[in-house]
Every structure is written in C-alpha cells, then in structure tokens.
Write an enzyme that holds these catalytic residues in place. Structure first.
Site, short mmCIF file in Angstrom:
data_model
loop_
_atom_site.label_atom_id
_atom_site.label_comp_id
_atom_site.label_asym_id
_atom_site.label_seq_id
_atom_site.Cartn_x
_atom_site.Cartn_y
_atom_site.Cartn_z
CE LYS A 94 -17.78 -7.13 4.49
NZ LYS A 94 -16.54 -7.78 4.00
CG MET A 112 22.03 12.74 3.79
SD MET A 112 23.12 13.98 3.10
CE MET A 112 22.16 14.53 1.70
CD GLU A 124 -1.74 -2.35 1.66
OE1 GLU A 124 -0.54 -2.59 1.98
OE2 GLU A 124 -2.65 -3.20 1.79
CG PHE A 154 -9.79 -9.69 11.79
CD1 PHE A 154 -8.52 -10.01 12.27
CD2 PHE A 154 -10.03 -9.81 10.43
CE1 PHE A 154 -7.52 -10.43 11.41
CE2 PHE A 154 -9.05 -10.24 9.56
CZ PHE A 154 -7.78 -10.54 10.05
CD GLN A 155 -7.35 -7.48 8.22
OE1 GLN A 155 -8.20 -7.32 7.37
NE2 GLN A 155 -6.14 -7.97 7.93
#
Ligand SMILES: Cc1ncc(C[n+]2csc(CCOP(=O)(O)OP(=O)(O)O)c2C)c(N)n1
Ligand SMILES: [Mg+2]
Lengths: 167, 558
Positions: free
Chosen positions: B163, B466, B51, B113-114
């Site tokens: 959802k 760097m 993602e 969940f999630q």
C-alpha cells in the site's frame, strides 16, 4: 543414470533460491547437493547443484531452470572439463581405543584436526565429492557424532567463464 | 511528471495498450481504485461478483484477443480468490497480468490484517512474480510483466504492490508498449532433418495444439498440410485453430477425441506435432503411445521437448517461423493410399454417429451450430458438456473456443464468456453444465450490469455427469455424491438476476429460444434438460492404449 553438476548463474535478488528450489520440489528432481555463493559481481549469485538421472532428465533440469526469469545461465560442469571440491567437517567421538586408528585414517587422507577435546574430535577435509564420501565411509568404523558437508563448489577449467555462455 | 504509485499503475496499464481490466476493490488496493476513477475515461474497469470471475474474464479476454488480460484484486482473500484463475491461465499458457495490493511494506511478514504471501502462493503457477520494493521500480515492473506474460510461451505474471508504494510519489514518463521478445528461431539443420523425415514418410499426420494458435501459425499449418497431403488433428487446446469442416481436419485427439483422428494418428508413420505437450489425457498409456511413428516436435518452450516423449526430431522454436522454414524445405507430395485409409476411418466413424432425435447432446449442439457466426466466441465449463462442445461445435475462425484444458476448471465458463465478449465485441455463447454453472453463476450479475450479450446453453442432466460416467464404467455404478437433485429452478433464477431465460424441452423450442437469445442484449439462459446417463464417446479409458478405445454405447452396456 549418472550424476551431473550444473552451475547456475542467477540474479542476486531476494527469493531467488526459493524460486529455484520450489521448481525442483514441484517437478520432483533428485537433488544430491546444492550450494549458493556470491560471485565476482553483486549482480549475480551462483548456485551449484548436483543431481542424477538419465540424459533426458538432465536436459529437463537445464530447460526448467532456464525458464525461470531470474536464471541467467545454466551450464553443465563435467568432471573432465571442470574442477570441483567440497568441504567436510566431521565430528568423531574421541574414544581412547580408536584414537590411533582415527589419526591414521585422517593422516592418509590429509584431513586436518580443527577441534580437539577429551570427548570429541572435529576433522576437516576438502576434496572431490567421491573422496569425501570415501572418507566418511571409513570413519563409519568409529563413532560419528555429526557431519556437515558444503556441497560442491565448481569452476570450469581454462579461461572460459560462465558469464560468456548465454542460455 | 510526478505521480503517485497508484496513478502510475493505471497510467502504465494504459500505456501498455490495456483498454479493459477486471477486478474487485478492497482496502489494500483502494488507492489504485481511486486512480481508476480518475482515469475512467481511458480505462474501463469491470467489477465482477467474485475475484475468481474477474481472473477468468481476464483470461477469456486474452484468449480471444491474443492480448494480455489484466485482473486486479486486493490483498489477502482478494488475492487468494485469484489463485484458481491464475492456475487456469498458467496451465493453458494464457498471457495475463494479475495485480494485487498488499499491506504496508513495513508490516509485511507480520501476519497483519489481510496480509497473505501471494507471491509465495503463486510461485508455481506464474511465469514470474514480483513484490514491488519501491515506487521508482513500479512502472518498469509492470512493463516487464507485460513482456514476460506475452513472450515465448505466454503465461500469467503477478505483481504484488504494498500500500505504501501505491501512495508514494515519483516521476513517471510514458513509454511505448512492451514488445514480446523475439521468438526463438529453429535451427536450420534440425529443420532440414525434419523435412527429410516428412519427405520420406508414407503416412504423415499433423497434430497441433494451443501453441499453434498463440504463434498465429494457422495459415502456415494449412499450407504445410496441403503441401505434404497430410490429415490434421488437434488437442483440446487446438480447437478452432482451423475451420472444423476443413477437408483435411479429422478432429480432436485424446481421451474423448474423434475416432478417425485418434486412429489416424495411431497409424501414422510420422507425427508432426506443433505447439502441443503430450498431456496424459492425449497419450493415454505413455509406453504404448505412437509406438510405430517418428515424432517431430516443434515448440517454443524447449522444456516440452524432453518432458513426456522422446521425439525423433525435437525442434525448439516459434511454430510459425519453423513451419515457414519447413515449407521452404519441402516439395509437394501426394499420399493417395494413406488417404484411402483415412477415408475408411472416417466412414467407420460415421457409422457410430448418434442418430437419435430429440434433446440429445449431439442434437442440441448441432442446432446451436446453425446460430453461430464465424466470429462468435464460445466458452465452456468443464465436464461432459465441454467434451460435447469440443466434439460437435462448428468453428470457422481461430481463438473462438474458450475452454479450460489443462486445469479443467469447473466455474471457468461464466467469467471467461464475459471476458471473451468484451474482447471481441461479439454476441458470446457459454455452454455449461448444472454443476459447473453452480460454481460461479453469481457472475450473472456482472453480465446483467454490463449488458453482456451472452447466450447460456445449460445442459442440465441433474448430475455431475463426467464423474458419473466414470462411476458407471469403473465404480460399479456407485454414484457417490454426483447426483445433484437440487431444487434450483434456473429460469426464475436468471430472471432474479435481471436476465432472461427459458427451458427448452424439444429441438423446436430450442430453435425459437436461440432466435430470441441472440437478439437479447444481456445474458439469456436456455436450460436444456438431458438424460443423466448420456455418455461422452469415444472414450479412451485413463491410462489405456488406443486398442482400448470405447466407441459405442453397446460396448458399454454389454
Ligand atoms: C473446480 C472443479 N471441481 C471438481 C472437478 C471435477 N469434475 C470434473 S467434471 C465434473 C462434473 C461436472 O458437472 P457439470 O458441470 O454438471 O457437467 P456435466 O459433466 O454434467 O456435463 C467434476 C465434478 C473439476 N473439474 N473442477
Ligand atoms: Mg451436469
């Protein structure tokens, strides 16, 4: 550095207070007091915030507030052009020795006794932030058990209203 | 027509003029993915490997096109994987809409969940965000999000859609795409005061940043510069805003800015600052910054005007419109003396150019320049290679330099390059480092699957260069955890992903590789091995003032 008060008209939506305070935290603004209230319409809530800083910090605070989507109007309320009060509740130990002195101080400030028991007294006082702070200071001579103050409620004098001012 | 929430999401995206979205599916966004399937002829969805890659791709797409970039992810881990990408877009003011699925409304707040509070998490890194409360609000919420993302100072907006709202049905009628709010106009009196200040100055300097580009004010900028005979410099975010070889352009400002540009701004008596925010990487020691000059600061976001510096003239308004008004208030001026000073600064700078032959950062980027078209978008990662790209790349047109300036996100490059390629349809370039590339190289799979024509120039110094540079300068060469010494063999690696690659060990080899790379229809990696102790110079040490500038390696090694 000076203290200033901002009235903030926000959309009356879930989580708005969180957005405002999250911004204060993230940008490290010094907040002295903050109160939220209903307004004349369901559409808006009103947040009154007192903070302190120099003029640049004041402008930053107003600018950062204005950037939040749910903030509709930001307006500084100056001492000269507005009226502002807070409410104080202060619980003091009801100590027989100090009873008359507490009574005297309360009377001279016009504080009202709203609860009285053998061991404790609750006094109620409304007034300007300064007056309330001065009163608390005097009460420190006695045994303060608990303090709760509401933060400022403030409106501009005259017929102007916050909704007439667009950001 | 009656549609499901999921269909409404996709139909509204199409309605808003979206042609490609980037994302990754999952259980709480599965209904939207079903609608993406249904409408696949009208809206392309690019499946990335992670993602984060999708969010950077949406970002790269937005930076190159000026349109709103869209990224979609599922709840929980899908949503949290977007955070770095959203923050990157926020700090560089990139218009983006992120859409996340979430658990059923009735389960919100119960650690299902999630389930994750993604609106809470992204509160400080979005312009605004939403949890959609009912399906009737869905289309308008998406429209408003597009409007907010692209209005005023652009930025990311997140929409969290439970959802059940994706499954619920309601009426949907298409509307015209949201138009950004009209940008605030600068106050005429303020403009006149600023014009007065410019007219009476002897050494004017124009300093522009990303805000100039997002206001599409490139032409007005050059017109003003010609009118008042001023040199120009930019922040990292301003690069590519005007052609690099423009005779008035002195280059980038800041910690690793070009010498002549930094010195000229320091000596100017009037700094006209356009769409910049005076980041600490630019000002160095704030107390000592531009002590002797009057600053005119123009920005759409008024909070920038009182944040870091106190400008003599603070003008809140759209940069393009403000410039137009400024120009109308000024008559042509010449500054011959000032230009003598500027030219002598340029000569001094020229003395310090890196004249070494072989695989040095300068020669590599210089060679790459010969293969670029004016339309080529170039993304970078973060580190020394990013600064070399900023310093040495030659740009001919705006919105071509795609870099993470504000957040400095290592791993930004791969996704951003993919998005930039899809936004422009041009053969894209990524200049990356071994450390940064390692963070998100899984997006090679995306580039291969979607046949993204992409030339990846990997400056492999074997170190986190760097950070190493700082350790060399400020930490007694204690190279704590910056020596990678990895056994990764990048050429077989990209082949394993299905792309092509080669190691170039000389400038000649680099040339032939670039030739091949630009005719390859997919990701083509060119690994350039460089010395681990190359320095990015000049360097203004953190918190230092202009007098502390380090220009030559000799100053360091002494
Ligand atoms: C995600 C992230 N983690 C850490 C850093 C700190 N950091 C800045 S530059 C750098 C080294 C980059 O190494 P590399 O990509 O190899 O580039 P080089 O400097 O060697 O060209 C690091 C670790 C960062 N900017 N981003
Ligand atoms: Mg490296």
């Amino acid at each position: 550095m000076h203290e200033f008060t901002m009235a903030v008209l926000v959309k009356n939506k879930y989580g708005v207070l969180n957005r405002v305070t999250s911004m204060f935290r993230r940008r490290r603004f010094n907040i002295r007091s903050l109160s939220v209230s209903e307004t004349e319409t369901d559409e808006f809530s009103r947040i009154t915030v007192t903070s302190f800083g120099d003029d640049t910090e004041k402008r930053q605070l107003a600018d950062q507030l204005s950037k939040l989507e749910d903030v509709c109007v930001v307006r500084e309320l100056t001492a000269k052009d507005s009226v502002g009060f807070e409410l104080l509740l202060i619980k003091i130990r009801n100590d027989p020795e100090n009873r008359p002195a507490v009574r005297d101080t309360a009377d001279s400030y016009g504080a009202e006794t709203v609860d009285y028991t053998r061991d404790s007294v609750i006094l109620k006082l409304t007034g300007s932030t300064r007056r309330i702070s001065a009163f608390i200071d005097l009460m420190r001579d006695f045994s303060i058990l608990e303090i709760c103050r509401t933060g400022v409620a403030s409106l501009e004098r005259g017929n102007t209203t916050i909704r007439q001012v667009k950001i | 027509m009656i549609l499901s929430g999921a269909d409404i999401v996709v139909r509204t995206l199409i309605e808003q003029g979206c042609d490609v979205v980037f994302g990754y599916p999952g259980g709480q966004i599965i209904h939207v993915y079903d609608s993406l399937y249904k409408y696949r002829d009208e809206l392309t969805h690019v499946l990335t490997a992670h993602e984060q890659g999708a969010s950077h791709a949406a970002d790269g797409y937005a930076r190159t096109t000026g349109k709103v970039g869209v990224v979609i992810a599922t709840s929980g881990p899908g949503a949290t994987n977007l955070v770095t990408g959203i923050a990157t877009a926020y700090l560089d003011s990139v218009p983006m809409v992120a859409i996340t699925g979430n658990v059923l409304s009735s389960h919100l707040g119960s650690d299902s969940f999630q389930e994750i509070d993604i609106t809470g998490i992204t509160l400080p890194i979005t312009k605004h965000n939403y949890v959609v409360g009912c399906v009737e609000e869905l289309a308008d919420t998406i429209r408003e999000a597009f409007k907010i993302a692209s209005s005023g100072r652009p930025g990311p907006v997140l929409i969290d859609i439970p959802k059940d709202i994706q499954m619920a049905k309601c009426d949907y009628e298409p509307q015209a795409p949201s138009v950004p709010d009209e940008r605030r106009q600068a106050d005429d009196n303020r403009i006149r005061e600023a014009a007065e200040c410019i007219a009476t100055s002897e050494r004017p300097f124009i300093y522009f940043g990303g805000g100039l580009i997002s206001s599409n004010a490139e032409d007005e900028l050059l017109e003003l510069a010609d009118l008042i005979d001023a040199p120009l410099g930019c922040s990292l975010m301003g690069i590519s805003g005007i052609p690099t070889d423009h005779p008035r352009f002195l280059g980038m400002q800041g910690m690793h800015g070009h010498y002549a540009s930094s010195m000229a701004m320091h000596r100017a008596d009037c700094i006209i600052s356009l769409g910049v925010r005076f980041n600490d990487r630019v000002t160095g020691n704030r107390e000592k910054f531009a002590k002797n000059s009057k600053i005119i600061h123009i920005d759409v976001d008024s909070s920038e005007l009182s944040k870091i510096i106190s400008p003599a003239h603070a003008i809140r308004g759209d940069v393009k419109v403000s410039l137009r008004k400024l120009i109308d208030n000024l008559s042509p001026i010449k500054h011959e003396e000032w230009w003598k000073t500027v030219d002598s600064l340029r000569e001094e700078e020229a003395k310090n150019t890196d004249k070494r032959e072989g695989m040095t950062p300068f020669r590599i980027i210089e060679t790459l320049n010969d293969y670029l078209k004016p339309e080529t978008p170039i993304a970078t990662d973060v580190g020394q290679h990013q600064m070399w790209a900023a310093q040495y790349l030659n740009f001919k047109s705006s919105r071509k330099f795609i870099t993470s300036g504000g957040l400095g996100t290592m791993g930004f490059g791969m996704g951003a390059a993919i998005g930039a390629q899809m936004g422009t349809g041009e053969h894209a370039v990524l200049v990356t480092g071994d450390g940064s590339f390692g963070m998100t190289l899984q997006e090679l799979s995306t580039a291969v699957s979607y046949k993204i024509p992409l030339v990846i120039v990997l400056l492999n110094n074997g170190v986190l260069g760097m950070v190493r540079q700082w350790q060399t300068l400020f930490f007694d060469k204690h190279y704590s955890n910056t020596i990678l010494e990895r056994k990764t063999d990048f050429v077989p690696l990209i082949k394993a992903f299905g792309g092509e690659g080669v190691r170039a060990t000389s400038i000649e080899e680099l040339k032939t590789s670039l030739e091949k790379a630009f005719s390859y229809e997919g990701p083509y990696l060119i690994e350039c091995v460089i010395d681990k102790d190359e320095f990015v110079l000049p360097m203004l040490p953190p918190g230092g003032a202009i007098d502390d500038i380090i220009v030559k390696e000799d100053d360091l090694r002494a």
